[in-house]
Design a protein around this motif. Structure first.
Motif, PDB file in Angstrom:
ATOM      1  N   HIS A 186       0.916  -1.343   0.027  1.00 44.37           N
ATOM      2  CA  HIS A 186      -0.033  -0.126   0.054  1.00 44.37           C
ATOM      3  C   HIS A 186       1.068   1.276   0.121  1.00 44.37           C
ATOM      4  O   HIS A 186       0.115   2.360  -0.197  1.00 44.37           O
ATOM      5  N   GLY A 187       2.122   1.199   0.319  1.00 43.28           N
ATOM      6  CA  GLY A 187       3.065   2.402   0.477  1.00 43.28           C
ATOM      7  C   GLY A 187       3.004   2.903   1.956  1.00 43.28           C
ATOM      8  O   GLY A 187       1.986   2.967   2.511  1.00 43.28           O
ATOM      9  N   TYR A 188       4.138   3.221   2.341  1.00 38.38           N
ATOM     10  CA  TYR A 188       4.296   3.568   3.743  1.00 38.38           C
ATOM     11  C   TYR A 188       3.453   4.572   4.216  1.00 38.38           C
ATOM     12  O   TYR A 188       2.816   4.513   5.141  1.00 38.38           O
ATOM     13  N   PRO A 189       3.122   5.848   3.304  1.00 36.60           N
ATOM     14  CA  PRO A 189       2.154   6.875   3.592  1.00 36.60           C
ATOM     15  C   PRO A 189       0.740   6.461   3.883  1.00 36.60           C
ATOM     16  O   PRO A 189      -0.146   6.981   4.783  1.00 36.60           O
TER      17      PRO A 189
ATOM     18  N   PRO B 261       3.126   2.545  -5.498  1.00 33.54           N
ATOM     19  CA  PRO B 261       1.988   2.180  -4.565  1.00 33.54           C
ATOM     20  C   PRO B 261       1.254   3.141  -3.812  1.00 33.54           C
ATOM     21  O   PRO B 261       0.198   2.770  -3.261  1.00 33.54           O
ATOM     22  N   THR B 262       1.575   4.339  -3.888  1.00 32.84           N
ATOM     23  CA  THR B 262       0.828   5.474  -3.040  1.00 32.84           C
ATOM     24  C   THR B 262       0.035   6.142  -3.936  1.00 32.84           C
ATOM     25  O   THR B 262      -0.941   6.978  -3.405  1.00 32.84           O
TER      26      THR B 262
ATOM     27  N   LEU C 174      10.618  -1.926  -1.895  1.00 36.60           N
ATOM     28  CA  LEU C 174      10.895  -1.433  -0.536  1.00 36.60           C
ATOM     29  C   LEU C 174      11.988  -0.301  -0.826  1.00 36.60           C
ATOM     30  O   LEU C 174      12.033   0.702  -0.526  1.00 36.60           O
ATOM     31  N   TRP C 175      12.968  -0.707  -1.848  1.00 33.31           N
ATOM     32  CA  TRP C 175      13.948   0.248  -2.233  1.00 33.31           C
ATOM     33  C   TRP C 175      13.638   1.273  -2.976  1.00 33.31           C
ATOM     34  O   TRP C 175      13.901   2.496  -2.868  1.00 33.31           O
ATOM     35  N   ILE C 176      12.799   0.990  -3.866  1.00 29.60           N
ATOM     36  CA  ILE C 176      12.389   2.066  -4.902  1.00 29.60           C
ATOM     37  C   ILE C 176      11.175   3.014  -4.243  1.00 29.60           C
ATOM     38  O   ILE C 176      11.380   4.242  -4.444  1.00 29.60           O
ATOM     39  N   HIS C 177      10.342   2.416  -3.349  1.00 26.19           N
ATOM     40  CA  HIS C 177       9.286   3.264  -3.045  1.00 26.19           C
ATOM     41  C   HIS C 177       9.430   3.745  -1.477  1.00 26.19           C
ATOM     42  O   HIS C 177       8.867   4.694  -1.207  1.00 26.19           O
ATOM     43  N   GLU C 178      10.116   2.880  -0.612  1.00 28.08           N
ATOM     44  CA  GLU C 178       9.819   3.299   0.988  1.00 28.08           C
ATOM     45  C   GLU C 178      11.106   3.894   1.336  1.00 28.08           C
ATOM     46  O   GLU C 178      10.942   4.447   2.302  1.00 28.08           O
TER      47      GLU C 178
END
Length: 378
Positions: free
Chosen positions: A10-13, A288-289, A82-86
């Protein structure tokens, strides 16, 4: 593990501490006794899942290095997302430290690559290293749905194909113009600013205010063109989708297959046309956000576009399993987007030609083609 999986999906935010607690069957208060903030929990997730980059790789030979690297990520399919988005949500100093450690680990790949491919200039060498990392990330990339039994051998073959690509000399760095002439249209300026900021910062971290400021469109005028950030994202996706199809149509028309040009020439033209337009907006396609409803409306067009590439690959390599052809196309599209994200390699004026050569190497690898015209028993 629950936090990691939710961040990736889902993305961290978009993930709350209460959601994570519910996932593991505890109350939010109990989770806060272990991690006082969500940011602290993210730091722990990243630290736990990237500890392996401090371990040396097997550098006996390039093939052994590839197998070693793939073995590390095969059981960690979440690493690339994880690397690309978080990682961007880590504190700045921690993010810099992690990227430095990744660069140091990547340096382990240089000696075996040099032995496998002597004579490369420094820029070609760096570009290939990052291209190898991009394909390695596709072992677990969430947006690719092929089963591991199909995905892993295709990724491995693609990495080896990269090292056989004929690359142009790296050349000089591209110098951006000091002043860019912007369109008069306010709507167009907003779209251009949104594409740039969504690509650089991610959808969640980009605000309508920042987009409006970059486009010099503020107040009621801003919302007169786009009612919300989701509407603006929809317009960005539509812009990218239309650009892809228009450039593909133009490339196919110029190669004129019916007039005698080969499928390989047509595929080369299509790849080159894509690389020419993919610098910014291609990097936001798997964020993912982003708004799920907005993203869903573009998936059909994207699948059809991938299908066009896959059909050309199948004409170039008729023996290829259609699933493999489609997977190769996905790898090639992610490869272009990943390399454009990296200013260390994308700043050179030879970059578009180099990316075109690398994508074609993955798409057209015929190392496993039948050695004679008799296909034998099926």
């Amino acid at each position: 593990m629950a936090a990691r999986d939710l961040f990736v999906e889902h993305g961290y935010p978009n993930v709350s501490m209460s959601t994570i607690a519910a996932k593991v069957g505890i109350r939010a208060g109990a989770l806060y006794r272990h991690f006082d903030t969500k940011a602290t929990l993210l730091e722990s997730v990243i630290a736990d899942n990237f500890g392996w980059i401090d371990e040396p790789v097997n550098t006996a030979g390039f093939a052994e290095v590839v197998d070693d690297v793939l073995a590390r990520v095969t059981d960690r399919p979440y690493l690339s997302d994880l690397w690309i988005h978080e990682v961007r949500y880590l504190p700045a100093e921690q993010a810099r430290t992690l990227r430095r450690r990744m660069r140091q680990w990547t340096g382990n790949l240089v000696p075996p690559l040099r032995r496998a491919r002597p004579g490369l200039d420094a820029g070609q060498e760096e570009l290939l290293i990052w291209a190898i990392q991009s394909l390695t990330s596709c072992v677990g990339r969430r947006a690719i749905h092929a089963p591991q039994s199909v995905r892993l051998p295709v990724v491995r073959a693609g990495i080896h194909a990269l090292t056989r690509a004929e690359l142009p000399p790296t050349g000089a760095e591209t110098v951006a113009p000091e002043a860019e002439l912007l369109p008069v249209s306010r709507r167009e300026r907003l779209l251009l600013a949104a594409i740039e900021q969504f690509s650089r910062n991610g959808y969640h971290e980009t605000s309508m205010t920042s987009i409006g400021a970059a486009a010099d469109v503020t107040g009621p005028n801003l919302y007169g063109y786009f009612a919300s950030k989701a509407d603006l994202l929809q317009a960005v996706y539509e812009r990218g989708t239309h650009a892809m199809w228009l450039s593909l149509d133009e490339a196919l028309a110029k190669t004129a297959l019916t007039s005698g040009d080969s499928p390989r020439q047509a595929l080369t033209a299509v790849v080159r046309s894509y690389v020419r337009i993919a610098r910014t907006w291609s990097a936001i396609l798997d964020d993912p956000t982003a708004e799920p409803g907005v993203v869903a409306t573009t998936l059909t067009a994207q699948r059809e576009y991938v299908g066009e590439w896959s059909a050309l690959v199948s004409r170039v390599l008729p023996h290829l399993d259609p699933r493999v052809a489609r997977l190769r196309v996905q790898l090639g599209l992610f490869l272009a987007a990943d390399l454009y994200r990296n200013p260390r390699v994308s700043r050179h004026d030879s970059f578009p030609d180099s990316v075109t050569a690398l994508v074609l190497a993955v798409l057209c690898d015929d190392s496993d083609a039948p050695k004679n015209s008799d296909p034998g028993p099926s």
